[in-house]
Design a protein around this motif. Sequence first.
Motif, PDB file in Angstrom:
ATOM      1  N   VAL A  68       0.934  -1.138   0.187  1.00 36.70           N
ATOM      2  CA  VAL A  68      -0.160   0.086   0.133  1.00 36.70           C
ATOM      3  C   VAL A  68       0.850   1.077   0.044  1.00 36.70           C
ATOM      4  N   LEU A  69       2.069   1.115  -0.023  1.00 37.42           N
ATOM      5  CA  LEU A  69       2.998   2.277   0.242  1.00 37.42           C
ATOM      6  C   LEU A  69       3.652   2.525  -1.138  1.00 37.42           C
ATOM      7  N   SER A  70       3.904   1.523  -1.894  1.00 32.05           N
ATOM      8  CA  SER A  70       4.669   1.649  -3.184  1.00 32.05           C
ATOM      9  C   SER A  70       4.013   0.969  -4.446  1.00 32.05           C
ATOM     10  N   GLY A  71       2.897   0.130  -4.123  1.00 29.33           N
ATOM     11  CA  GLY A  71       2.337  -0.558  -5.136  1.00 29.33           C
ATOM     12  C   GLY A  71       2.992  -1.806  -5.851  1.00 29.33           C
ATOM     13  N   TYR A 110       8.017  26.297  -9.293  1.00 29.96           N
ATOM     14  CA  TYR A 110       7.428  25.080  -8.771  1.00 29.96           C
ATOM     15  C   TYR A 110       7.406  24.009 -10.031  1.00 29.96           C
ATOM     16  N   ALA A 111       7.522  24.334 -11.431  1.00 33.54           N
ATOM     17  CA  ALA A 111       7.472  23.519 -12.281  1.00 33.54           C
ATOM     18  C   ALA A 111       8.868  22.566 -12.458  1.00 33.54           C
ATOM     19  N   ALA A 112       9.996  23.425 -11.889  1.00 35.23           N
ATOM     20  CA  ALA A 112      11.144  22.790 -11.901  1.00 35.23           C
ATOM     21  C   ALA A 112      11.278  21.926 -10.637  1.00 35.23           C
ATOM     22  N   ARG A 113      10.745  22.388  -9.425  1.00 34.68           N
ATOM     23  CA  ARG A 113      10.952  21.556  -8.344  1.00 34.68           C
ATOM     24  C   ARG A 113      10.034  20.556  -8.189  1.00 34.68           C
ATOM     25  N   ILE A 114       8.774  20.598  -8.903  1.00 37.51           N
ATOM     26  CA  ILE A 114       7.950  19.460  -8.886  1.00 37.51           C
ATOM     27  C   ILE A 114       8.390  18.106 -10.218  1.00 37.51           C
ATOM     28  N   ALA A 115       9.104  18.498 -10.937  1.00 31.99           N
ATOM     29  CA  ALA A 115       9.315  17.928 -12.126  1.00 31.99           C
ATOM     30  C   ALA A 115       9.934  16.505 -11.711  1.00 31.99           C
ATOM     31  N   PRO A 116      11.070  16.321 -10.907  1.00 34.08           N
ATOM     32  CA  PRO A 116      11.364  14.939 -10.614  1.00 34.08           C
ATOM     33  C   PRO A 116      10.409  14.010 -10.019  1.00 34.08           C
ATOM     34  N   VAL A 117       9.507  14.413  -9.430  1.00 31.12           N
ATOM     35  CA  VAL A 117       8.273  13.853  -8.742  1.00 31.12           C
ATOM     36  C   VAL A 117       7.229  13.566  -9.894  1.00 31.12           C
ATOM     37  N   LEU A 118       6.890  14.679 -10.758  1.00 28.35           N
ATOM     38  CA  LEU A 118       5.810  14.183 -11.760  1.00 28.35           C
ATOM     39  C   LEU A 118       6.267  13.599 -12.994  1.00 28.35           C
ATOM     40  N   LEU A 119       7.589  13.589 -13.456  1.00 22.55           N
ATOM     41  CA  LEU A 119       7.943  12.941 -14.599  1.00 22.55           C
ATOM     42  C   LEU A 119       7.397  11.569 -14.877  1.00 22.55           C
ATOM     43  N   PRO A 120       7.305  10.669 -13.793  1.00 21.66           N
ATOM     44  CA  PRO A 120       6.959   9.137 -14.109  1.00 21.66           C
ATOM     45  C   PRO A 120       5.580   9.183 -14.552  1.00 21.66           C
ATOM     46  N   TYR A 121       4.808  10.211 -14.163  1.00 20.04           N
ATOM     47  CA  TYR A 121       3.216  10.233 -14.548  1.00 20.04           C
ATOM     48  C   TYR A 121       3.183  10.933 -16.185  1.00 20.04           C
ATOM     49  N   SER A 148       5.080  13.152   3.696  1.00 21.32           N
ATOM     50  CA  SER A 148       4.121  12.247   3.351  1.00 21.32           C
ATOM     51  C   SER A 148       5.000  11.464   2.051  1.00 21.32           C
ATOM     52  N   GLY A 149       5.712  11.833   1.439  1.00 25.87           N
ATOM     53  CA  GLY A 149       5.917  11.194   0.179  1.00 25.87           C
ATOM     54  C   GLY A 149       5.104  11.316  -0.768  1.00 25.87           C
ATOM     55  N   ASP A 150       5.206  10.450  -1.857  1.00 27.69           N
ATOM     56  CA  ASP A 150       4.390  10.759  -3.163  1.00 27.69           C
ATOM     57  C   ASP A 150       3.341   9.480  -2.815  1.00 27.69           C
ATOM     58  N   LEU A 151       2.346   9.968  -2.418  1.00 30.40           N
ATOM     59  CA  LEU A 151       1.023   8.976  -2.199  1.00 30.40           C
ATOM     60  C   LEU A 151       0.205   8.287  -3.456  1.00 30.40           C
ATOM     61  N   PHE A 152       0.781   8.843  -4.511  1.00 28.87           N
ATOM     62  CA  PHE A 152       0.365   8.327  -5.930  1.00 28.87           C
ATOM     63  C   PHE A 152       1.234   7.412  -6.431  1.00 28.87           C
ATOM     64  N   ARG A 153       2.160   6.948  -5.945  1.00 29.92           N
ATOM     65  CA  ARG A 153       3.222   6.327  -6.544  1.00 29.92           C
ATOM     66  C   ARG A 153       2.704   4.729  -7.077  1.00 29.92           C
ATOM     67  N   GLY A 154       1.788   4.210  -6.320  1.00 34.82           N
ATOM     68  CA  GLY A 154       1.195   2.868  -6.751  1.00 34.82           C
ATOM     69  C   GLY A 154       0.706   2.992  -7.611  1.00 34.82           C
ATOM     70  N   VAL A 155       0.147   3.764  -8.443  1.00 33.35           N
ATOM     71  CA  VAL A 155      -0.862   3.896  -9.843  1.00 33.35           C
ATOM     72  C   VAL A 155       0.505   3.315 -10.885  1.00 33.35           C
ATOM     73  N   LEU A 156       1.930   3.440 -10.845  1.00 30.32           N
ATOM     74  CA  LEU A 156       2.745   3.425 -11.732  1.00 30.32           C
ATOM     75  C   LEU A 156       3.067   1.745 -11.875  1.00 30.32           C
ATOM     76  N   THR A 157       2.615   1.060 -11.006  1.00 26.57           N
ATOM     77  CA  THR A 157       2.471  -0.440 -10.896  1.00 26.57           C
ATOM     78  C   THR A 157       1.486  -1.019 -11.780  1.00 26.57           C
ATOM     79  N   HIS A 158       1.543  -1.304 -12.933  1.00 29.45           N
ATOM     80  CA  HIS A 158       0.329  -1.722 -13.665  1.00 29.45           C
ATOM     81  C   HIS A 158       0.247  -3.003 -13.795  1.00 29.45           C
ATOM     82  N   ASP A 159      -0.325  -4.009 -12.856  1.00 29.97           N
ATOM     83  CA  ASP A 159       0.059  -5.212 -12.536  1.00 29.97           C
ATOM     84  C   ASP A 159      -1.626  -5.875 -12.255  1.00 29.97           C
TER      85      ASP A 159
END
Length: 539
Positions: A188-191, A277-288, A521-532
């Motif tokens: 539930v933490l990383s998916g 903001y775009a520069a600072r959030i980019a490392p988190v947002l890029l996987p999406y 809290s970290g990236d709470l949405f990270r689990g959507v990146l695991t498509h299983d």
Amino acid sequence: MARDPHELLEPYRRKRDFGRTPEPSGSGSAAARPSEDGLRRFVVQRHRARRLHYDFRLEMDGVLASWAVPRGPTLDPDVRRLAVHVEDHPMEYELFEGVIPAGEYGGGDVIVWDRGTWRPHETEDPAEAVRAGELHLDLFGERLRGRFALVRTGRPERSSDKEQWLLLHKHDADAVSGWDAEHHPTSVLSGRTNEEVKAAPDRLWRSDLPAAEASVPAHGQLVEGPTEDELGALADLGRQGTWEVFGRTLKVTNLDKELFPARAGEEPVTKRELLAYAARIAPVLLPYLRGRALNMHRYPDGAAKKGFWHKEVPDHAPEWVDRWHNADADPDETQYYVIVDEPATLVWVAGFGALEWHPWTSPTDAPDLPSYVLFDIDPGERTSWEEVALLAQLHRTAFEHLGLRAYPKLTGRRGVQVWVPIARGPGFDETREWAERVSRTIGAVQPELVSWKWQKRDRGGLARLDYTQNAVNKTLVAPYSPRASAGAPVSAPITWDELDDPDLRSDRFTIRTILDRLERSGDLFRGVLTHDQSLPVLR
């Protein structure tokens, strides 16, 4: 009376060499801290050591009282599970996910299978109840919910033996006949699954760091954020100029232009602040965003004026901006879409006046095959936030019943969206039909809150459970994207439990506050990146 957590953790420490194991040492453990309403933390970890088992851990006296449950907890009230009482673990273990080296105590891979809060039932001293051999409790987790009981079945005959207990679920509204933990094998933490964590640990625990800083990326961030010098250079620019960031040179203009109106007691948000903001959030947002066409919602005159959709890559875009040719497009349709495959591209998108970022839900290498099933709770004029939260909770219940991981996020406006990651396979017709059936089933529980009319003016102020975005080239706003409203709110991922927060609202987090939340809290949405996940058959 609470006991000293440092003394309670001595058996735990004696069994481990913290120079070899990435587990937390517990040096930062603090006194017990149940909240004012009696809630404490709990975690269940799926642990593949010599044998697969589940570690069931309850916050108590400043540590995690722990039981090893070989077959895992269950919501089935007619099933009793063996639970072996083991040594207390440090509170920091709540977030431990990784690999314990072979040869070390408990060697194997560990994922955070469930976490949440719990409250003791019919006792104000749960530690004393455990010593007496019977504890009743209510769990409020992502998977485990309802009334449970832990009952000791007998004292060990030898000091080296461990106490045998039973863990069982009571007959209540949360009970589910036939429920099996093994049907839910992800974190539930990383998916991720145990196998994925074993193959590539996502995070490591640094025993030499303070507890709040000890969980670190295993291989560092895939993309480094902007340096302080780069951010300082943007701050020092005049109204326009060139900005070197992420190894690219961007021409930036109108930096002091107010793009988002002010909220009460705040200053308006300028273009300079949006670019930072775009520069600072980019490392988190890029996987999406990687490998997905981007629909840009542009507001060149700011959020106070009407915006428009822009999809075609403009002729003046830098050559290094990646783009995708949609070979299936008709001549009068968009031919080339922006692909945000590097962080500088996101900064360019923001500078182009795109205040909102909407990636496709299918990748460019398979545009007809979605990565998610999408659910959009779109409130009407008469819909209160409490009713939005209730409808979201009904989605949570539905997906728990279906055995699916689903991830909620605030829209940044008034609603809530839920994304369900799926394995590549079904097309949009199938996912849309499946989403409609789920949505209509949920809507039937509270029919007085929901309208199925297409036009908003025909809904009588009621909410719509919108499943129609499950179509090619249809999008929902990306996590962490700003929204074109006062204060620059963002579409912020949340936990399901946060829906119970009376202060929560869909536009609560802004580009000025979301980065601090990510730090906590970290990236709470990270689990959507695991498509299983496969979509279960609906009956």
